[in-house]
Design a protein around this motif. Structure first.
Motif, PDB file in Angstrom:
ATOM      1  N   VAL A 136     -33.612  18.227   5.973  1.00 11.98           N
ATOM      2  CA  VAL A 136     -32.529  19.364   5.297  1.00 11.98           C
ATOM      3  C   VAL A 136     -31.617  18.651   4.279  1.00 11.98           C
ATOM      4  O   VAL A 136     -31.444  19.250   3.304  1.00 11.98           O
ATOM      5  N   ILE A 137     -30.887  17.464   4.745  1.00 13.82           N
ATOM      6  CA  ILE A 137     -29.986  16.949   3.672  1.00 13.82           C
ATOM      7  C   ILE A 137     -30.725  16.459   2.373  1.00 13.82           C
ATOM      8  O   ILE A 137     -30.005  16.782   1.202  1.00 13.82           O
TER       9      ILE A 137
ATOM     10  N   VAL B  61     -28.888  29.569  -1.443  1.00 12.44           N
ATOM     11  CA  VAL B  61     -27.391  30.567  -1.420  1.00 12.44           C
ATOM     12  C   VAL B  61     -27.681  31.878  -1.977  1.00 12.44           C
ATOM     13  O   VAL B  61     -27.273  32.890  -1.395  1.00 12.44           O
ATOM     14  N   ILE B  62     -28.298  32.062  -3.096  1.00 14.73           N
ATOM     15  CA  ILE B  62     -28.704  33.211  -3.947  1.00 14.73           C
ATOM     16  C   ILE B  62     -29.368  34.128  -2.752  1.00 14.73           C
ATOM     17  O   ILE B  62     -28.921  35.184  -2.598  1.00 14.73           O
TER      18      ILE B  62
ATOM     19  N   VAL C  66     -23.859  35.652   5.780  1.00 14.25           N
ATOM     20  CA  VAL C  66     -24.020  34.786   4.587  1.00 14.25           C
ATOM     21  C   VAL C  66     -22.771  33.659   4.634  1.00 14.25           C
ATOM     22  O   VAL C  66     -23.448  32.553   4.151  1.00 14.25           O
ATOM     23  N   VAL C  67     -21.890  33.523   5.238  1.00 11.34           N
ATOM     24  CA  VAL C  67     -21.249  32.487   5.280  1.00 11.34           C
ATOM     25  C   VAL C  67     -21.651  31.285   6.030  1.00 11.34           C
ATOM     26  O   VAL C  67     -21.641  30.154   5.818  1.00 11.34           O
ATOM     27  N   GLY C  68     -22.172  31.947   7.419  1.00 10.57           N
ATOM     28  CA  GLY C  68     -22.847  30.929   8.288  1.00 10.57           C
ATOM     29  C   GLY C  68     -24.253  30.167   7.768  1.00 10.57           C
ATOM     30  O   GLY C  68     -24.453  29.003   7.979  1.00 10.57           O
ATOM     31  N   MET C  69     -24.917  30.920   6.884  1.00 12.09           N
ATOM     32  CA  MET C  69     -26.115  30.209   6.420  1.00 12.09           C
ATOM     33  C   MET C  69     -25.978  29.728   5.102  1.00 12.09           C
ATOM     34  O   MET C  69     -26.371  28.494   4.942  1.00 12.09           O
ATOM     35  N   ALA C  70     -24.938  29.999   4.113  1.00 10.86           N
ATOM     36  CA  ALA C  70     -24.754  29.512   2.802  1.00 10.86           C
ATOM     37  C   ALA C  70     -24.085  28.157   2.954  1.00 10.86           C
ATOM     38  O   ALA C  70     -24.140  27.062   2.154  1.00 10.86           O
TER      39      ALA C  70
ATOM     40  N   PRO D 284     -26.373  24.506   3.003  1.00 13.24           N
ATOM     41  CA  PRO D 284     -26.624  24.081   1.580  1.00 13.24           C
ATOM     42  C   PRO D 284     -25.497  23.762   0.687  1.00 13.24           C
ATOM     43  O   PRO D 284     -25.628  22.737   0.183  1.00 13.24           O
ATOM     44  N   ILE D 285     -24.419  24.239   0.859  1.00 12.46           N
ATOM     45  CA  ILE D 285     -23.055  24.191   0.083  1.00 12.46           C
ATOM     46  C   ILE D 285     -22.637  22.740   0.523  1.00 12.46           C
ATOM     47  O   ILE D 285     -22.210  22.102  -0.530  1.00 12.46           O
ATOM     48  N   ALA D 286     -22.291  22.782   1.617  1.00 16.31           N
ATOM     49  CA  ALA D 286     -21.770  21.658   2.290  1.00 16.31           C
ATOM     50  C   ALA D 286     -22.700  20.265   1.817  1.00 16.31           C
ATOM     51  O   ALA D 286     -22.141  19.236   1.478  1.00 16.31           O
ATOM     52  N   ILE D 287     -23.855  20.212   1.701  1.00 15.04           N
ATOM     53  CA  ILE D 287     -24.608  19.208   1.442  1.00 15.04           C
ATOM     54  C   ILE D 287     -24.891  18.944   0.070  1.00 15.04           C
ATOM     55  O   ILE D 287     -24.339  17.677  -0.368  1.00 15.04           O
TER      56      ILE D 287
END
Ligand code: HEM
Ligand code: FES
Lengths: 229, 257
Positions: free
Chosen positions: A152-153, A166-167, A210-214, A217-220
């Protein structure tokens, strides 16, 4: 005969759409909670993935169930969309304006739905089949488990991949912002008193998804989670 | 005030149609929209031209005949009124107002702004009858009915069958209309006896007409001149589901109209 009429009627199809949509939503919430383990040390998500893989009967039961839900949902969507397109052969001068007060999400369910479908296929190829980034797929951790954490990372460090996720998740939230309130009415479980609370439920849960899923990838991609391998 | 009307003209269902522009001067703010259309027609008649065909009857918002899209909104921009109750003060001076007929496959165009809405009549007919006792005038309050049900039935009964719900809906769905009719009669003691056969027959009739399906966009309630709540659609879905489970009680009595 009566039951056949029911499943052929637009109301019956909408009930199928709502129930299958609800099942997919339930899965999505569970999936989101599972994903958030990426913020914990790598043992957690790898052990979780190994546990899921060890429950073969359950795993395949859920997979087949989800496939049936997706197929029914899309089948009803296609039938209803075709019916709706045929219902107005000659359009208005300004079709956008004539759909008074209809939200953008409610007018574009089929568009957000199709994009979500493309995303689901890509996502399965990416992390389940492993054919999108095979270099990160077959790895194992110290305990000999499939190294989901690393997959994943390393995968989300690619900004195009994380951007696409994210989109897609935003569009899923968009789909749900209408779908989650629409489904109550489609199955008839609503009343004037329940209308506002149900709309709030839809807004809240589409936001949470949206927040919990996005966030993963954003944090990574911004290297908030940045282990060295 | 000065306005320009851009009106859809079409000789008949098969002829090609298009917009004609009618610049109008000395329009009073207090005129109704239909009165302006009358003026357009008087001028056309004086000039020896074909007047604009449009439906109208009561001109006070109770018959539901005056069907037209005014500037993209069914019955015009004013909330909770019909086209005949729309006044020119709603529009800005010098505006160009586009007027179109209802657009739906189930409402075929007859001429100009006039469409055939007999699909609604066939749905009503499919609803069948209501059992009532004949004889002398019954005593008031002889049949108990809760205030909640009476109010809801009254709200639904406000439907004048104008077709604006179909016209505004992006899917051309008549669910607000059907749900108002089903909702009204299912709540009253006089209509309850036949409620399950009624909803099955009315939905079956609805599906035959070529309308679209409901996706809960709420455009219908936004344009409904009687401001009927889209929550009735939820009640219709529930009623239809329960009726399917119960089965049709009297197959032929209420069927077909
Ligand atoms: C994770 C995947 C999905 C979830 C969770 C989901 C969820 C939902 C929900 C809850 C509804 C509301 C049902 C109702 O209106 O009564 C809905 C409606 C709908 N969905 Fe999905 N859906 C998903 C995927 C898709 C896909 C892949 C498509 C398209 C191919 C699609 C197309 C539609 C359409 C057209 C509607 C009806 C829109 C409306 O009622 O206005 N959905 N969906
Ligand atoms: S003419 Fe009767 S409602 Fe407008």
């Amino acid at each position: 005969m009566l039951l056949l009429n029911f499943f052929r009627s637009s109301i019956g199809l909408k009930i199928i759409m709502a129930l299958t949509g609800l099942a997919l939503f339930g899965f999505t919430v569970g999936h989101m909670v599972g994903n958030l383990q990426i913020f914990l040390p790598k043992e957690h998500i790898n052990a979780y993935a190994a546990f899921l893989q060890s429950q073969k009967e359950l795993l395949w039961g859920v997979r087949i169930g989800l496939l049936v839900m997706v197929v029914l949902h899309i089948w009803a969507a296609i039938k209803l969309t075709a019916m709706n397109a045929a219902a107005r052969p000659v359009g208005y001068n300004d079709p956008g304006k004539s759909a008074t007060k209809a939200t953008l999400a409610s007018r574009t369910m089929i568009v957000s739905g199709v994009i979500v479908l493309i995303f689901i296929i890509f996502h399965i190829l990416h992390f389940t089949v492993g054919s999108v980034q095979p270099q990160f797929y077959g790895l194992h951790d110290e305990a000999g488990r499939h190294d989901v954490y690393r997959m994943v990372i390393e995968g989300f460090r690619n900004p195009f991949i994380s951007g696409f996720y994210v989109i897609s998740v935003v569009l899923l939230g968009f789909h749900l912002s209408h779908g989650l309130s629409s489904m109550f009415r489609s199955v008839g479980l609503t009343s004037p008193a329940w209308r506002k609370p149900q709309e709030l439920f839809a807004a809240a849960f589409s936001g949470i998804i949206v927040v919990g899923m996005a966030i993963v990838p954003i944090a990574i991609v911004i290297r908030l989670i940045n282990p060295t391998f | 005030m000065k306005i320009t009307l851009r009106i859809w003209r079409q000789k008949n269902a098969s002829a090609p149609g298009g917009f004609d522009e009618f610049p109008m001067d000395h329009i009073s703010e207090d005129m109704s929209f239909l009165e302006v259309l009358d003026q357009v027609n008087e001028k056309l008649i004086t000039d020896g031209k074909e007047p604009v065909a449009f439906d109208h009857d009561c001109r006070e918002g109770i018959c539901g005949t005056c069907s037209m899209m005014i500037d993209g909104t069914a019955h015009g921009p004013d909330k909770g009124v019909t086209a005949c109750q729309t006044h020119m003060r709603t529009f800005a001076d010098n505006s160009i107002i586009t007027v179109e007929p209802w657009r739906a496959k189930a409402f075929p165009l007859i001429k100009d702004l006039v469409v055939d809405r007999s699909a609604f009549d066939r749905i009503i007919q499919a609803g069948g009858f209501v059992s009532v006792n004949t004889g002398g005038t019954p005593d008031a309050n002889a049949i108990p009915i809760s205030k909640v049900d009476a109010d809801a039935a009254m709200d639904a009964a406000a439907c004048i069958g104008c077709g604006a719900c179909v016209a505004a809906c992006k899917n051309g769905s008549p669910m607000l209309f059907v749900s108002a009719k089903v909702g009204q009669l299912a709540r009253l003691p006089q209509g309850k006896t036949e409620r399950y056969a009624r909803v099955l027959n009315m939905v079956e009739a609805m599906e035959k007409e070529g309308f679209g399906s409901c996706t809960n966009t709420n455009s219908c309630e936004a344009v409904c001149p009687k401001e009927i709540s889209a929550s009735f659609i939820g009640a219709l879905n529930r009623e239809y589901f329960i009726a399917t489970l119960k089965g049709k009680p009297v197959e032929s009595a209420a069927g077909g109209g």
